[in-house]
Motif scaffolding. Structure first.
Motif, PDB file in Angstrom:
ATOM      1  N   ARG A  98       0.884  -1.117  -0.088  1.00  0.00           N
ATOM      2  CA  ARG A  98       0.115   0.020   0.113  1.00  0.00           C
ATOM      3  C   ARG A  98       0.745   1.210   0.070  1.00  0.00           C
ATOM      4  NH1 ARG A  98      -5.065   2.029   2.022  1.00  0.00           N
ATOM      5  NH2 ARG A  98      -5.790  -0.196   1.347  1.00  0.00           N
ATOM      6  N   ALA A  99       2.021   1.218   0.746  1.00  0.00           N
ATOM      7  CA  ALA A  99       2.759   2.458   0.861  1.00  0.00           C
ATOM      8  C   ALA A  99       3.315   2.701  -0.526  1.00  0.00           C
ATOM      9  CB  ALA A  99       3.860   2.142   1.748  1.00  0.00           C
ATOM     10  N   SER A 100       3.917   1.648  -1.327  1.00  0.00           N
ATOM     11  CA  SER A 100       4.339   2.022  -2.622  1.00  0.00           C
ATOM     12  C   SER A 100       3.328   2.521  -3.571  1.00  0.00           C
ATOM     13  CB  SER A 100       5.141   0.418  -3.150  1.00  0.00           C
ATOM     14  OG  SER A 100       5.975  -0.111  -2.512  1.00  0.00           O
ATOM     15  N   GLU A 101       2.303   1.945  -3.421  1.00  0.00           N
ATOM     16  CA  GLU A 101       1.030   2.303  -4.209  1.00  0.00           C
ATOM     17  C   GLU A 101       0.948   3.957  -4.000  1.00  0.00           C
ATOM     18  OE1 GLU A 101      -1.706  -1.517  -4.190  1.00  0.00           O
ATOM     19  OE2 GLU A 101      -2.539   0.195  -3.478  1.00  0.00           O
ATOM     20  N   LEU A 102       0.769   4.568  -2.669  1.00  0.00           N
ATOM     21  CA  LEU A 102       0.745   5.856  -2.263  1.00  0.00           C
ATOM     22  C   LEU A 102       1.860   6.591  -2.746  1.00  0.00           C
ATOM     23  CD1 LEU A 102      -0.662   5.474   1.159  1.00  0.00           C
ATOM     24  CD2 LEU A 102      -1.936   6.103  -0.920  1.00  0.00           C
ATOM     25  N   VAL A 103       2.945   6.065  -2.814  1.00  0.00           N
ATOM     26  CA  VAL A 103       4.152   6.821  -3.227  1.00  0.00           C
ATOM     27  C   VAL A 103       4.137   6.823  -4.904  1.00  0.00           C
ATOM     28  CG1 VAL A 103       6.709   6.788  -3.505  1.00  0.00           C
ATOM     29  CG2 VAL A 103       5.666   6.176  -1.457  1.00  0.00           C
ATOM     30  N   ASP A 104       3.741   5.968  -5.519  1.00  0.00           N
ATOM     31  CA  ASP A 104       3.261   5.935  -6.895  1.00  0.00           C
ATOM     32  C   ASP A 104       2.500   7.257  -7.478  1.00  0.00           C
ATOM     33  OD1 ASP A 104       5.270   4.159  -7.326  1.00  0.00           O
ATOM     34  OD2 ASP A 104       4.161   2.498  -7.530  1.00  0.00           O
ATOM     35  N   LYS A 105       1.452   7.065  -6.526  1.00  0.00           N
ATOM     36  CA  LYS A 105       0.465   8.215  -6.897  1.00  0.00           C
ATOM     37  C   LYS A 105       0.820   9.700  -6.870  1.00  0.00           C
ATOM     38  CE  LYS A 105      -3.570   6.514  -5.176  1.00  0.00           C
ATOM     39  NZ  LYS A 105      -4.485   6.540  -3.934  1.00  0.00           N
ATOM     40  N   SER A 106       1.527   9.790  -5.714  1.00  0.00           N
ATOM     41  CA  SER A 106       2.076  11.237  -5.330  1.00  0.00           C
ATOM     42  C   SER A 106       3.640  11.171  -4.974  1.00  0.00           C
ATOM     43  CB  SER A 106       1.557  12.007  -4.259  1.00  0.00           C
ATOM     44  OG  SER A 106       1.413  11.254  -3.179  1.00  0.00           O
ATOM     45  N   PRO A 107       4.292  11.378  -6.165  1.00  0.00           N
ATOM     46  CA  PRO A 107       5.971  11.128  -6.022  1.00  0.00           C
ATOM     47  C   PRO A 107       6.467  12.163  -5.181  1.00  0.00           C
ATOM     48  CG  PRO A 107       5.349  11.291  -8.292  1.00  0.00           C
ATOM     49  CD  PRO A 107       3.974  11.839  -7.499  1.00  0.00           C
TER      50      PRO A 107
END
Lengths: 284, 138
Positions: A98-107
């Motif tokens: 989930r953390a990686s998804e969030l980081v991908d969404k807002s770099p």
């Protein structure tokens, strides 16, 4: 034809593994109990502090405090709460995914990693990390939470971040953990809940000054609570993971035992045939 | 402060982030306010206030009990006194020798430490003195 000694050796090794998983399950269950009690003990404080902040916020007048400031510019800070240890099913994997998804969404996101697994995971990845703490979960203390919160409060007040979010496993029950995402800063007081009473309070000192004292402590407490929740969830996840590992080991032992007995019987049969045919040959 | 004519009693709840320390009925509560001691009797007006390090006392009949608390927050409403504290200790839990040793070491820091260290040492000093005061009263 499998070798008898080989099968016996495998059975022994699976049995050893099973003993370990069984022990781990028991340890996790004991720790879970303690973690659960710990969470329950924080409830009165949680209720009261939320009520008080809601009361302050619902007074109608504008309250100003850096930690309440909603702004558009600045980066996001994502606090990722993983565990210090593995062997807990999908506990760490879920939160990291989930953390990686969030980081991908807002770099434009900085990470704050709590727990060794998260720190290991992001060590060789290209993300900006504000800090990582890796041995919190042998015993969660309020002092740890305070250290983390102080750092966040300061950087938020310096306008480095516009939003601070935390992603962690929430403890639901012995069998279920829920991946949960909460905004920590800016603080959004619960003005609409039934907890807020309409009492007209006398404030001493002034409301803004009370708020200044209260909000950082509220954040500290929130982080403390998240750490406790995650800790309990980790123990629960490990307990069920180890429980199914123990069951799997039992099944494997049964299967191997069956194989072993078949092989043993086959060997005896062969030997008998040899003896009988040898005797026959002598007779003839 | 106005005393209630019905002669009601107060309910005192003291919670830290780790436990509910007190949940008792009593006649009078004295809180360590920022601006001096704050007495609460039944019928007190609704109040929200910040507490400092010090001694929290409550009287039930003739029995008076006190506790050491550090940073607290008190709400008084409908004859219920709710205190949130970062630290609370009953007299029988207080280790006087330990508190005295803490005072010693805090004094040492005061003479040599930097600004942040002095601040921390002062806070420690305050708490340790409050703990000793509470322990000696009982």
């Amino acid at each position: 034809m499998p070798n008898l000694i080989d099968i016996r050796r495998r059975i022994r090794s699976v049995k050893n593994t099973q003993q370990i998983t069984k022990a781990m399950k028991m340890v996790a269950a004991a720790k879970l109990r303690r973690a659960q009690d710990h969470i329950l003990a924080t409830r009165p404080y949680a209720l009261e502090i939320r009520k008080v902040i809601g009361n302050l916020a619902s007074r109608g007048e504008e309250l100003h405090h850096p930690l309440l400031e909603v702004r558009d510019e600045g980066k996001d800070l994502l606090i990722v709460v993983s565990g210090d240890k593995g062997l807990a099913g999908s506990f760490n994997a879920n939160v990291l995914r989930r953390a990686s998804e969030l980081v991908d969404k807002s770099p434009e996101t900085d990470l704050l990693l709590l727990g060794k697994k998260g720190a290991d995971f992001y060590r060789r990845r290209d993300v900006s990390t504000r800090a990582s703490y890796s041995s919190l979960f042998s015993g969660v203390t309020y002092e740890d939470a305070k250290k983390i919160a102080d750092d966040i409060v300061q950087s938020f007040a310096r306008r480095e971040y516009r939003r601070v979010t935390v992603v962690y496993n929430q403890f639901k029950s012995m069998l279920a953990q829920e991946l949960s995402e909460e905004q920590l800063l800016p603080i959004e007081p619960a003005t609409d809940t039934a907890e807020v009473s309409a009492t007209a309070y006398h404030f001493e000192p002034a409301p803004s000054s009370i708020l200044g004292d209260l909000l950082p402590r509220y954040l500290t407490f929130q982080i403390y609570r998240v750490l406790l929740e995650s800790q309990a969830a980790e123990h629960a996840a490990r307990m069920s993971a180890m429980d199914s590992a123990t069951k799997n080991a039992s099944e494997m032992i049964d299967m191997l035992t069956l194989q072993y007995n078949r092989a043993r019987q086959a060997a005896i049969t062969t030997e008998l045939i040899e003896v009988v045919s040898g005797a026959n040959a002598l007779d003839g | 402060m106005s005393e209630s004519t019905t002669g009601g009693r107060l309910k005192l709840v003291l919670a830290t982030h780790d436990e509910k320390v007190l949940d008792v009925e009593c006649d009078q509560v004295a809180l360590p306010g920022r601006l001096g001691e704050l007495g609460v009797l039944p019928g007190h007006m609704p109040l929200l206030t910040i507490l400092s390090v010090g001694e929290l006392r409550y009287r039930d009949g003739k029995r008076e009990t006190s506790l050491a608390i550090s940073w607290g927050f008190a709400e008084v409403a409908d004859d219920v006194v709710t205190v949130l504290a970062e630290f609370a200790q009953r007299p029988d839990e207080i280790d006087v020798a330990g508190a005295k040793a803490e005072i010693e070491s805090a004094y040492e820091v005061l003479s040599v430490g930097g600004r942040e260290e002095v601040k921390e040492a002062l806070a420690k000093l305050e708490l340790a003195s409050a703990r000793i005061q509470v322990a000696e009263r009982n």
